[in-house]
Write a protein that holds these residues in place. Structure first.
Motif, PDB file in Angstrom:
ATOM      1  N   GLN A 133     -14.681  -5.933 -17.508  1.00  0.00           N
ATOM      2  CA  GLN A 133     -13.342  -6.208 -17.954  1.00  0.00           C
ATOM      3  C   GLN A 133     -12.449  -5.991 -16.765  1.00  0.00           C
ATOM      4  O   GLN A 133     -11.639  -6.981 -16.373  1.00  0.00           O
ATOM      5  N   LYS A 134     -12.790  -4.914 -16.085  1.00  0.00           N
ATOM      6  CA  LYS A 134     -12.165  -4.707 -14.661  1.00  0.00           C
ATOM      7  C   LYS A 134     -12.400  -5.640 -13.688  1.00  0.00           C
ATOM      8  O   LYS A 134     -11.329  -6.052 -12.724  1.00  0.00           O
ATOM      9  N   ARG A 135     -13.586  -6.067 -13.548  1.00  0.00           N
ATOM     10  CA  ARG A 135     -13.678  -7.254 -12.457  1.00  0.00           C
ATOM     11  C   ARG A 135     -13.144  -8.486 -12.866  1.00  0.00           C
ATOM     12  O   ARG A 135     -12.603  -9.159 -11.921  1.00  0.00           O
ATOM     13  N   VAL A 136     -13.072  -8.789 -14.183  1.00  0.00           N
ATOM     14  CA  VAL A 136     -12.499 -10.046 -14.520  1.00  0.00           C
ATOM     15  C   VAL A 136     -10.973 -10.088 -14.263  1.00  0.00           C
ATOM     16  O   VAL A 136     -10.146 -11.055 -13.967  1.00  0.00           O
ATOM     17  N   TYR A 137     -10.611  -8.771 -14.751  1.00  0.00           N
ATOM     18  CA  TYR A 137      -8.766  -8.666 -14.483  1.00  0.00           C
ATOM     19  C   TYR A 137      -8.465  -8.677 -13.069  1.00  0.00           C
ATOM     20  O   TYR A 137      -7.659  -9.644 -12.780  1.00  0.00           O
ATOM     21  N   SER A 138      -9.336  -8.285 -12.317  1.00  0.00           N
ATOM     22  CA  SER A 138      -9.300  -8.192 -10.862  1.00  0.00           C
ATOM     23  C   SER A 138      -9.323  -9.548 -10.279  1.00  0.00           C
ATOM     24  O   SER A 138      -8.475 -10.123  -9.448  1.00  0.00           O
ATOM     25  N   LEU A 139     -10.124 -10.370 -10.647  1.00  0.00           N
ATOM     26  CA  LEU A 139     -10.474 -11.847 -10.132  1.00  0.00           C
ATOM     27  C   LEU A 139      -9.127 -12.564 -10.508  1.00  0.00           C
ATOM     28  O   LEU A 139      -8.709 -13.445  -9.894  1.00  0.00           O
ATOM     29  N   MET A 140      -8.781 -12.332 -11.925  1.00  0.00           N
ATOM     30  CA  MET A 140      -7.620 -13.115 -12.241  1.00  0.00           C
ATOM     31  C   MET A 140      -6.308 -12.859 -11.681  1.00  0.00           C
ATOM     32  O   MET A 140      -5.702 -13.772 -11.249  1.00  0.00           O
ATOM     33  N   GLU A 141      -6.296 -11.524 -11.431  1.00  0.00           N
ATOM     34  CA  GLU A 141      -5.010 -10.909 -10.645  1.00  0.00           C
ATOM     35  C   GLU A 141      -4.687 -11.479  -9.178  1.00  0.00           C
ATOM     36  O   GLU A 141      -3.798 -11.593  -8.728  1.00  0.00           O
ATOM     37  N   ASN A 142      -6.210 -11.420  -8.542  1.00  0.00           N
ATOM     38  CA  ASN A 142      -6.315 -11.963  -7.161  1.00  0.00           C
ATOM     39  C   ASN A 142      -6.526 -13.230  -6.902  1.00  0.00           C
ATOM     40  O   ASN A 142      -5.907 -13.824  -5.793  1.00  0.00           O
ATOM     41  N   ASN A 143      -6.902 -14.044  -7.672  1.00  0.00           N
ATOM     42  CA  ASN A 143      -6.977 -15.297  -7.647  1.00  0.00           C
ATOM     43  C   ASN A 143      -6.242 -16.523  -8.462  1.00  0.00           C
ATOM     44  O   ASN A 143      -5.518 -17.016  -8.043  1.00  0.00           O
TER      45      ASN A 143
END
Length: 170
Positions: A133-143
């Motif tokens: 979930q943290k990885r997906v959140y980071s992906l959405m937030e940064n991309n």
């Protein structure tokens, strides 16, 4: 763009879309430009707003990556689950829908994280999907989030529009 416009028109004009929860600020009516501009201050501001979340979800759908927000939302729901039986069934559903190889909504995470989740769901806890979930959140937030903020769709929401004049007959 057409899909997003259609989504906005339908969600902002349909009285059926209004949330039935009394006492909570949970409507799907078009936000004011000021409210929409708040979403650019932090990704969490966008996710915390019902309309913002729906708009972001529609944007992700237009980019063919809505599985990210769906996974993130499923994890949020999963973490709130009290019943151990429901926790186990939700964990299996999340795993089957988003994690396993060839899953219908497979998210893009590394092999190690997938293996860790496969082990974690043997003994289900509220933190089974935390790393993913943290990885997906980071992906959405940064991309995705910066692209959303630059999108014509979001820019339209932030524009102050003059009061519409009455439609003239043809």
């Amino acid at each position: 763009k057409t899909r997003l416009s259609y989504f906005l028109q339908n969600s902002s004009s349909s009285p059926k879309m209004k949330s039935k929860k009394v006492g909570k600020h949970c409507t799907y009516f078009r936000p004011s430009p000021e409210e929409a501009q708040l979403w650019s201050e932090a990704f969490d501001e966008l996710l915390a707003n019902k309309y913002g979340l729906a708009a972001f979800r529609a944007f992700l759908k237009s980019e063919f990556c809505e599985e990210n927000i769906e996974f993130w939302l499923a994890c949020e729901d999963f973490k709130k689950t009290k019943s151990p039986q429901k926790l186990t069934s939700k964990a299996k559903k999340i795993y089957n829908d988003f994690i396993e190889k060839e899953a219908p909504k497979e998210i893009n995470i590394d092999f190690q994280t997938k293996n860790m989740i496969a082990q974690n769901i043997q003994e289900v806890t509220h933190t089974c999907f935390s790393a993913a979930q943290k990885r997906v959140y980071s992906l959405m937030e940064n991309n995705s989030y910066p692209r959303f903020l630059e999108s014509e769709f979001y820019q339209e929401l932030c524009k102050k529009t003059p009061i519409a004049r009455a439609a003239q007959g043809t």
